[in-house]
Structures are given as structure tokens and as C-alpha cells.
Design a protein around this motif. Sequence first.
Motif, mmCIF file in Angstrom:
data_model
loop_
_atom_site.group_PDB
_atom_site.id
_atom_site.type_symbol
_atom_site.label_atom_id
_atom_site.label_comp_id
_atom_site.label_asym_id
_atom_site.label_seq_id
_atom_site.Cartn_x
_atom_site.Cartn_y
_atom_site.Cartn_z
ATOM 1 N N VAL A 118 0.861 -1.182 0.000
ATOM 2 C CA VAL A 118 0.000 0.000 0.000
ATOM 3 C C VAL A 118 0.893 1.227 0.000
ATOM 4 O O VAL A 118 1.810 1.344 0.818
ATOM 5 N N HIS A 119 0.618 2.112 -0.927
ATOM 6 C CA HIS A 119 1.312 3.400 -0.988
ATOM 7 C C HIS A 119 0.324 4.428 -0.455
ATOM 8 O O HIS A 119 -0.648 4.789 -1.134
ATOM 9 N N TRP A 120 0.557 4.847 0.786
ATOM 10 C CA TRP A 120 -0.394 5.710 1.488
ATOM 11 C C TRP A 120 -0.267 7.147 0.995
ATOM 12 O O TRP A 120 0.810 7.732 1.025
ATOM 13 N N ALA A 121 -1.385 7.705 0.579
ATOM 14 C CA ALA A 121 -1.400 9.065 0.050
ATOM 15 C C ALA A 121 -1.390 10.084 1.185
ATOM 16 O O ALA A 121 -1.899 9.821 2.277
ATOM 17 N N PRO A 122 -0.833 11.264 0.934
ATOM 18 C CA PRO A 122 -0.944 12.342 1.926
ATOM 19 C C PRO A 122 -2.401 12.771 2.069
ATOM 20 O O PRO A 122 -3.179 12.727 1.123
ATOM 21 N N ALA A 123 -2.765 13.176 3.273
ATOM 22 C CA ALA A 123 -4.156 13.544 3.542
ATOM 23 C C ALA A 123 -4.537 14.851 2.858
ATOM 24 O O ALA A 123 -5.676 15.024 2.434
ATOM 25 N N ARG A 124 -3.587 15.772 2.744
ATOM 26 C CA ARG A 124 -3.867 17.075 2.137
ATOM 27 C C ARG A 124 -3.758 16.974 0.620
ATOM 28 O O ARG A 124 -2.745 16.510 0.082
ATOM 29 N N SER A 125 -4.790 17.428 -0.078
ATOM 30 C CA SER A 125 -4.779 17.363 -1.534
ATOM 31 C C SER A 125 -3.624 18.170 -2.123
ATOM 32 O O SER A 125 -3.091 17.826 -3.185
#
Length: 214
Positions: free
Chosen positions: A130-137
Amino acid sequence: MTRLPIRVPRGAVRQIGGVGAFGLAMLLAIGPASASWPRHTIDIASRGADGVRLADVNGDGWLDVTTGWEEGGEVRVCLHPGPARCKTPWPAVTVGRVKSPEDALFVDLDGNESADVVSCCEGHTRSVFVHWAPARSADYLDARKWSTTPIPAAQGKQMWMFAAPANIDNRGSLDLFIGSKGAGGSVSWLEVPRNARDVAAWKMHRLRAAGWIM
């Protein structure tokens, strides 16, 4: 160019299936002999992209792209810049570096409305990441804000080739169907706990044997 708006519900990312080289060749083969399809390169950062997945991950109504560059060992995301700039290279980010990524797909696993990426790796890697995305767009294209985690339940087990998200157990969080090839190949279900970031709590359920999943 046809505009394809896609609504993204909370906790999920609407997918359009992978398009590989064989499928594209077939589409070209059945088209009119006199037709000419110009090619526009949107990303050339690595080697061996083995098909793509499409989804609107930023809610602008345009389809974005993720792919695993199998030979280059990179997982990339390209964001559609809109029709005025779509024939030039798209804004892109390397969301993770893993060996032999055969498949990559968008899915918001932790429910924070930011699309993560899952990659399936074959070769000697035989793992799902899993490549976790940053929460802030605003940070989505910042590679430093992404983090990569292997899923222990699937790590080193099989040559994983393909994944698809689904709410399998109706417990709120999205789970994954995964498929592999070769010795010990299977179609399996990765059960994701309510706290998807607790990867040690993920469980893999083997559904049936398989020979060659693509």
C-alpha cells in the motif's frame, strides 16, 4: 476528446479497469484501416509500464492514471491536467519504489478521502504494497509525503498480478480481491480491518487455486 466525469463516494474510488498493450492492440486492430490514432506521451519516467488503471482521484471530472513500471521498479500517478494540456506530459509523482510491480490501482483504504495506491508484485518480490497518500490534496504530488507499506499477510507468498477493491464483509472498510500466477497461485481475499493502517491485522483468505491471473 470525451469528458468522463466520475463521482467519488466517501471511502471509495470509482475504477476503470486496466488497459494493457494487448487490449490496446486489439482495439486498434478492429478500427477502420484508414484511421490514424496520434500518440501523446503523458509520462516516460521509467521502464516497463504494464497496463494502467484509471479513476478520478481529485474530483475534477477527468480520469487520472496509476501504473506500475515493472522493469523500472516504480509506482507512478499521473493527474489529468485538463483538455487544454492533456497532449503534453501530465503532472506526476512516484508514490513508491518496489520491485516487479505488475499492477497498481487507486483505492482509498483508510477512508480519509485521499486515494491511496495498491501495487501487486510478482518476480522474487511476491508481495502486495500500500502506498499511502498524503491527507492534504495540496501534497498529493509531493513524493516525500507518500509512504509505502508491505502487507504481511501477502508478503513473499505468491506472484501477485492483479487486485480489485470491494466491500466484501460489509464492515465499512474496503477490502481487496487479489490474484496471482504460477506455483501456489490463487484468487484470494485480503480482509482489511477498520483501521486499515494496522497492516499487521490484515487477513488473507484463499478462495480458490489459480494458474495465471492477469
